[in-house]
Design a protein around this motif. Structure first.
Motif, PDB file in Angstrom:
ATOM      1  N   VAL A  30       0.868  -1.140  -0.025  1.00 33.86           N
ATOM      2  CA  VAL A  30       0.132  -0.058  -0.026  1.00 33.86           C
ATOM      3  C   VAL A  30       0.994   1.232   0.029  1.00 33.86           C
ATOM      4  CG1 VAL A  30      -1.929   1.088   1.228  1.00 33.86           C
ATOM      5  CG2 VAL A  30      -1.733  -1.395   1.155  1.00 33.86           C
ATOM      6  N   ILE A  31       1.023   1.959  -1.043  1.00 35.21           N
ATOM      7  CA  ILE A  31       1.831   3.153  -1.412  1.00 35.21           C
ATOM      8  C   ILE A  31       1.168   4.338  -0.594  1.00 35.21           C
ATOM      9  CG2 ILE A  31       2.570   4.811  -2.972  1.00 35.21           C
ATOM     10  CD1 ILE A  31       3.298   2.525  -4.956  1.00 35.21           C
ATOM     11  N   GLY A  32       1.878   5.116  -0.143  1.00 33.37           N
ATOM     12  CA  GLY A  32       1.386   6.502   0.585  1.00 33.37           C
ATOM     13  C   GLY A  32       0.692   7.446  -0.378  1.00 33.37           C
ATOM     14  N   TRP A  33      -0.319   8.408   0.141  1.00 35.31           N
ATOM     15  CA  TRP A  33      -0.755   9.423  -0.351  1.00 35.31           C
ATOM     16  C   TRP A  33      -1.413   8.853  -1.468  1.00 35.31           C
ATOM     17  CZ3 TRP A  33       1.802  14.489  -2.165  1.00 35.31           C
ATOM     18  CH2 TRP A  33       0.818  15.614  -1.989  1.00 35.31           C
ATOM     19  N   VAL A  34      -0.839   9.248  -2.848  1.00 31.10           N
ATOM     20  CA  VAL A  34      -1.567   9.133  -4.193  1.00 31.10           C
ATOM     21  C   VAL A  34      -0.727   8.038  -4.868  1.00 31.10           C
ATOM     22  CG1 VAL A  34      -2.556  11.379  -4.142  1.00 31.10           C
ATOM     23  CG2 VAL A  34      -0.319  11.215  -5.213  1.00 31.10           C
ATOM     24  N   SER A  35      -1.095   7.379  -5.850  1.00 25.23           N
ATOM     25  CA  SER A  35      -0.562   6.308  -6.674  1.00 25.23           C
ATOM     26  C   SER A  35      -1.265   6.376  -7.967  1.00 25.23           C
ATOM     27  CB  SER A  35      -0.590   5.059  -6.025  1.00 25.23           C
ATOM     28  OG  SER A  35      -2.009   4.663  -5.867  1.00 25.23           O
ATOM     29  N   HIS A  36      -0.405   5.680  -8.927  1.00 28.50           N
ATOM     30  CA  HIS A  36      -1.047   5.413 -10.321  1.00 28.50           C
ATOM     31  C   HIS A  36      -0.542   4.021 -10.780  1.00 28.50           C
ATOM     32  CE1 HIS A  36      -2.253   5.513 -14.606  1.00 28.50           C
ATOM     33  NE2 HIS A  36      -2.944   6.461 -14.244  1.00 28.50           N
ATOM     34  N   LEU A  37      -1.269   2.919 -10.566  1.00 27.91           N
ATOM     35  CA  LEU A  37      -0.664   1.658 -11.025  1.00 27.91           C
ATOM     36  C   LEU A  37       0.256   1.555 -12.255  1.00 27.91           C
ATOM     37  CD1 LEU A  37      -3.673  -0.684  -9.821  1.00 27.91           C
ATOM     38  CD2 LEU A  37      -1.695  -0.392  -8.578  1.00 27.91           C
ATOM     39  N   GLU A  38      -0.331   2.126 -13.362  1.00 29.42           N
ATOM     40  CA  GLU A  38       0.256   1.745 -14.533  1.00 29.42           C
ATOM     41  C   GLU A  38       1.367   2.749 -14.852  1.00 29.42           C
ATOM     42  OE1 GLU A  38      -2.897   1.592 -17.568  1.00 29.42           O
ATOM     43  OE2 GLU A  38      -3.734  -0.195 -16.862  1.00 29.42           O
ATOM     44  N   TYR A  39       1.306   3.799 -14.607  1.00 27.77           N
ATOM     45  CA  TYR A  39       2.466   4.781 -14.525  1.00 27.77           C
ATOM     46  C   TYR A  39       3.642   4.633 -13.725  1.00 27.77           C
ATOM     47  CZ  TYR A  39       4.874   8.900 -16.098  1.00 27.77           C
ATOM     48  OH  TYR A  39       5.887   9.597 -16.994  1.00 27.77           O
ATOM     49  N   GLY A  68      -5.247   7.567  -8.732  1.00 25.77           N
ATOM     50  CA  GLY A  68      -5.010   6.660  -9.852  1.00 25.77           C
ATOM     51  C   GLY A  68      -6.164   6.053 -10.641  1.00 25.77           C
ATOM     52  N   LEU A  69      -6.202   4.756 -11.025  1.00 25.93           N
ATOM     53  CA  LEU A  69      -7.100   4.341 -12.003  1.00 25.93           C
ATOM     54  C   LEU A  69      -8.305   3.999 -11.215  1.00 25.93           C
ATOM     55  CD1 LEU A  69      -4.715   1.786 -13.968  1.00 25.93           C
ATOM     56  CD2 LEU A  69      -5.641   4.119 -14.704  1.00 25.93           C
ATOM     57  N   SER A  70      -8.649   4.069  -9.727  1.00 25.86           N
ATOM     58  CA  SER A  70      -9.818   3.685  -9.067  1.00 25.86           C
ATOM     59  C   SER A  70     -10.671   5.086  -9.249  1.00 25.86           C
ATOM     60  CB  SER A  70      -9.292   3.301  -7.659  1.00 25.86           C
ATOM     61  OG  SER A  70      -8.794   2.359  -7.291  1.00 25.86           O
ATOM     62  N   ASP A  71     -12.104   4.728  -8.984  1.00 29.16           N
ATOM     63  CA  ASP A  71     -13.118   5.579  -8.988  1.00 29.16           C
ATOM     64  C   ASP A  71     -12.806   6.884  -8.173  1.00 29.16           C
ATOM     65  OD1 ASP A  71     -14.473   4.240 -10.937  1.00 29.16           O
ATOM     66  OD2 ASP A  71     -16.016   3.392  -9.175  1.00 29.16           O
ATOM     67  N   ARG A  72     -13.069   7.966  -8.709  1.00 30.98           N
ATOM     68  CA  ARG A  72     -12.995   9.114  -7.925  1.00 30.98           C
ATOM     69  C   ARG A  72     -14.226   9.343  -6.880  1.00 30.98           C
ATOM     70  NH1 ARG A  72      -8.597   8.788  -9.807  1.00 30.98           N
ATOM     71  NH2 ARG A  72      -7.397  10.275 -10.590  1.00 30.98           N
ATOM     72  N   VAL A  73     -14.185   9.724  -5.781  1.00 33.70           N
ATOM     73  CA  VAL A  73     -15.262   9.728  -4.821  1.00 33.70           C
ATOM     74  C   VAL A  73     -15.297  11.323  -4.313  1.00 33.70           C
ATOM     75  CG1 VAL A  73     -14.930   7.432  -4.097  1.00 33.70           C
ATOM     76  CG2 VAL A  73     -13.648   9.355  -2.979  1.00 33.70           C
ATOM     77  N   ALA A  74     -16.805  11.565  -4.052  1.00 35.47           N
ATOM     78  CA  ALA A  74     -16.943  12.775  -3.815  1.00 35.47           C
ATOM     79  C   ALA A  74     -16.711  13.209  -2.127  1.00 35.47           C
ATOM     80  CB  ALA A  74     -18.662  12.940  -3.745  1.00 35.47           C
ATOM     81  N   ASP A  75     -16.694  12.154  -1.277  1.00 38.23           N
ATOM     82  CA  ASP A  75     -16.391  12.453   0.203  1.00 38.23           C
ATOM     83  C   ASP A  75     -14.937  11.812   0.572  1.00 38.23           C
ATOM     84  OD1 ASP A  75     -19.048  13.182   0.600  1.00 38.23           O
ATOM     85  OD2 ASP A  75     -19.653  11.412   1.064  1.00 38.23           O
ATOM     86  N   LEU A  76     -14.468  12.387   1.516  1.00 37.72           N
ATOM     87  CA  LEU A  76     -13.048  11.986   1.899  1.00 37.72           C
ATOM     88  C   LEU A  76     -12.949  10.496   2.178  1.00 37.72           C
ATOM     89  CD1 LEU A  76     -11.822  14.872   4.111  1.00 37.72           C
ATOM     90  CD2 LEU A  76     -10.923  14.156   1.640  1.00 37.72           C
ATOM     91  N   LEU A 186       2.409  12.520 -10.225  1.00 37.92           N
ATOM     92  CA  LEU A 186       1.528  12.996  -9.317  1.00 37.92           C
ATOM     93  C   LEU A 186       0.322  13.487 -10.175  1.00 37.92           C
ATOM     94  CD1 LEU A 186       3.868  15.294  -6.945  1.00 37.92           C
ATOM     95  CD2 LEU A 186       2.767  13.295  -6.432  1.00 37.92           C
ATOM     96  N   ARG A 187       0.586  14.141 -11.295  1.00 32.04           N
ATOM     97  CA  ARG A 187      -0.675  14.473 -12.132  1.00 32.04           C
ATOM     98  C   ARG A 187      -1.600  13.547 -12.453  1.00 32.04           C
ATOM     99  NH1 ARG A 187       2.166  17.192 -15.091  1.00 32.04           N
ATOM    100  NH2 ARG A 187       2.177  15.860 -17.082  1.00 32.04           N
ATOM    101  N   ARG A 188      -1.249  12.347 -12.862  1.00 32.45           N
ATOM    102  CA  ARG A 188      -1.995  11.072 -13.179  1.00 32.45           C
ATOM    103  C   ARG A 188      -2.658  10.515 -11.916  1.00 32.45           C
ATOM    104  NH1 ARG A 188       0.685   7.637 -18.235  1.00 32.45           N
ATOM    105  NH2 ARG A 188       0.892   9.535 -19.782  1.00 32.45           N
ATOM    106  N   SER A 189      -2.168  10.727 -10.746  1.00 30.09           N
ATOM    107  CA  SER A 189      -2.718  10.062  -9.704  1.00 30.09           C
ATOM    108  C   SER A 189      -3.579  10.732  -9.100  1.00 30.09           C
ATOM    109  CB  SER A 189      -1.586   9.953  -8.535  1.00 30.09           C
ATOM    110  OG  SER A 189      -0.419   9.114  -8.923  1.00 30.09           O
ATOM    111  N   ALA A 190      -3.785  11.959  -9.096  1.00 34.78           N
ATOM    112  CA  ALA A 190      -5.026  12.656  -8.519  1.00 34.78           C
ATOM    113  C   ALA A 190      -5.248  14.052  -9.163  1.00 34.78           C
ATOM    114  CB  ALA A 190      -4.745  12.782  -6.996  1.00 34.78           C
ATOM    115  N   SER A 191      -6.249  14.699  -8.923  1.00 39.02           N
ATOM    116  CA  SER A 191      -6.313  16.335  -9.372  1.00 39.02           C
ATOM    117  C   SER A 191      -5.949  17.202  -8.205  1.00 39.02           C
ATOM    118  CB  SER A 191      -7.832  16.403  -9.751  1.00 39.02           C
ATOM    119  OG  SER A 191      -8.720  16.575  -8.380  1.00 39.02           O
ATOM    120  N   PRO A 192      -5.609  18.162  -8.340  1.00 39.47           N
ATOM    121  CA  PRO A 192      -5.189  19.191  -7.273  1.00 39.47           C
ATOM    122  C   PRO A 192      -6.189  19.117  -5.850  1.00 39.47           C
ATOM    123  CG  PRO A 192      -5.070  20.216  -9.331  1.00 39.47           C
ATOM    124  CD  PRO A 192      -5.783  19.204  -9.549  1.00 39.47           C
ATOM    125  N   GLY A 193      -7.526  19.221  -6.265  1.00 38.49           N
ATOM    126  CA  GLY A 193      -8.525  19.067  -5.225  1.00 38.49           C
ATOM    127  C   GLY A 193      -8.444  17.878  -4.413  1.00 38.49           C
TER     128      GLY A 193
END
Length: 530
Positions: A30-39, A68-76, A186-193
């Motif tokens: 389990v990688i910390g913070w943000v990740s992107h499996l393929e990149y 990453g490649l998982s669904d974005r979610v509205a809530d934390l 970083l950019r592929r792993s998550a948006s700024p927000g």
């Protein structure tokens, strides 16, 4: 190297995962913070890191929800949701037990999983991790709230650049090839927000109370010069986790794959020497203690026969909601119940639902929750958490749900609000616990707490039930089973079950407890539908 990405579904959220290697050990990194499996495989050093892990294991990699490649979610996402996502991936790949390797922010979730599901955890490894992300007098090496806010501001202002690479990997921060990969990663792993939201959620994590309850073989690794997560955090955890092995490594890099050989040697040596874990006799669980208030007075007011009917309906409503939230009834304490859950968020939701539903019957409940160690003894359950939950419940006023500070800390990011009580729960030799009242959720138009599972918009909560469905709803709210409803209305049990399903779908609910609230709000409990 191209590895196939697949998806496991947890609720409405799809979790991306990959499986690499065919070793005898199932290992989740389990990688910390943000990740992107393929990149991630585009980095020579990260690819080498994962290939080394896969050389002695069946390596399972995931993108946490929202990254990453998982669904974005509205809530934390909460730690509890992340644990549920991990179990969904384990089930998807047919893994009964895994070793967990959590780096940085991935460490607290792995620690909580190991304490909660020891039967599914063969070992726990944490690198560059922490128990708490914000300074406090008893955890003074973490960043202060102001320092953490500066980091959040930096993320929002500089996302799309290398952000804090000089802190995370100073030995390689000037390498242009790595820097370009990192920026894109970083950019592929998550948006700024999303990145700011995830960092803010991580800032709320506090697993200190969980550490003494971890019973699986544990290895902690940390670099002495880590600039992002001070080494004192792992030293603290090593003293708190029974039997933990602690290894300090030289260096300043926080990212584990930058300076990896010595670290991986320790991980491989530790994991390949681990024996199968015996059936655990201690687990981490959330215990709900719930009991009615002033039962003698209510019974005297309504009469013995009516009182027994109310008690039966109360028990049916509680049993249904407990089942919906995956709880396990442990036993009775006088007129009350003790229930065990494998997640604090579900426990709180269950408590709120039963207090609201049973209140419509004219019976006021009070509820208390604590997360701690439970002992499994020949099928029975005991332990300090049960006694503390009962003490916490004693602090609740009629109609209130109160929780210990341990529960409050573990549901950080869930959106629930808490108000600290002036008094604390004294559990004798078990210590004194701060207690918090769960904030009253906003209510939907039909009176149902909007924060409860299944709360949806008013247009879906149509009360246009058929006459027969209203008859079924009345009996269901009174605590009758499907068979009893069928006998009372002279219909088949299958027909009764279909009516119940139709009612749930039309009202947008998921449990009988919510139907009971609806029936009370619409004045159905005092009269048969005409």
């Amino acid at each position: 190297m191209q590895i196939e990405t697949r998806y496991a579904k947890r609720g409405d959220v799809h979790i991306a995962y990959q499986v690499v290697g065919q070793g005898p050990l199932d290992l989740v990194h389990v990688i910390g913070w943000v990740s992107h499996l393929e990149y991630g495989w585009e980095s020579v050093s990260l690819a080498r890191f994962h290939n080394r892990l896969a050389s002695f294991s069946r390596l399972i990699l995931i993108d946490k929800r929202g990254t990453g490649l998982s669904d974005r979610v509205a809530d934390l996402p909460t730690l509890e949701q992340r644990m549920d996502d991990l179990r969904a991936v384990m089930d998807a790949v047919g893994s009964e037990q895994v070793a967990l390797f959590g780096t940085s922010e991935g460490g607290p979730m792995c620690a909580l999983f190991a304490a909660t599901y020891p039967e599914r955890t063969t070992a726990l490894v944490m690198y560059g991790a922490y128990a708490k992300r914000i300074w406090s007098p008893d955890y003074p090496w973490a960043p202060t709230p102001a320092e953490r806010q500066q980091f959040l501001d930096l993320v929002e202002r500089t996302w799309g650049t290398e952000v804090d690479l000089a802190t995370l990997a100073p030995s390689i921060a000037t390498d242009e090839r790595f820097r370009q990969w990192w920026v894109t990663y970083l950019r592929r792993s998550a948006s700024p927000g999303a990145a700011v939201a995830l960092a803010r959620m991580n800032s709320q994590v506090d697993i200190r109370h969980v550490l003494p309850l971890i019973r699986v073989p544990t290895l902690l690794l940390h670099r002495t010069g880590d600039l992002d997560a001070p080494v004192e955090g792992s030293r603290y955890m090593a003293h708190q986790i029974p039997g933990a092995k602690y290894v300090e490594l030289p260096g300043v890099d926080h990212l584990p794959w930058v300076d990896q050989d010595a670290l991986l040697n320790e991980v491989q040596s530790f994991l390949t020497g681990v024996q199968p874990v015996a059936s655990p006799d201690q687990v981490l669980a959330t215990v709900l203690a719930v009991a009615p208030v002033a039962t003698t007075t209510v019974a005297a007011d309504v009469g013995e026969l009516r009182w027994r009917e109310l008690v039966d309906r109360q028990e049916a409503l509680i049993e249904d909601e407990v089942q919906q939230q995956r709880g396990r009834v442990l036993g009775r304490t006088g007129d009350g119940l003790l229930v065990m859950f494998d997640g604090p968020t579900r426990a709180i939701r269950c408590a709120l639902a039963v207090v609201a539903a049973v209140g419509k019957l004219g019976i006021q409940l009070r509820a208390g929750l604590h997360t701690g160690e439970c002992e499994l003894m020949n099928g029975a359950v005991g332990g300090a958490a049960i006694r503390i939950a009962a003490r916490v419940m004693a602090m609740a006023a009629p109609g209130e749900v109160v929780v210990s500070s341990t529960v409050r800390d573990l549901v950080a990011g869930s959106g629930m609000s808490f108000e600290e009580q002036q008094a604390s729960a004294n559990a004798g030799e078990l210590g004194t616990y701060r207690v918090f009242r769960v904030g009253s959720p906003s209510r939907a138009a039909d009176g149902t707490p909007a924060g409860l599972p299944g709360a949806v918009s008013q247009r879906r909560r149509s009360d246009r039930l058929t006459r027969r469905e209203r008859e079924v709803a009345v009996r269901l709210a009174r605590g009758l089973t499907n068979r009893e409803i069928a006998d009372d209305l002279v219909i088949s049990a299958g027909t009764a079950e279909r009516h119940v399903t139709n009612i749930l779908n039309k009202l947008g609910y998921h449990s009988r407890a919510q139907i009971a609230v609806w029936a009370g709000e619409h004045g159905l409990l005092g009269n048969e539908p005409s």
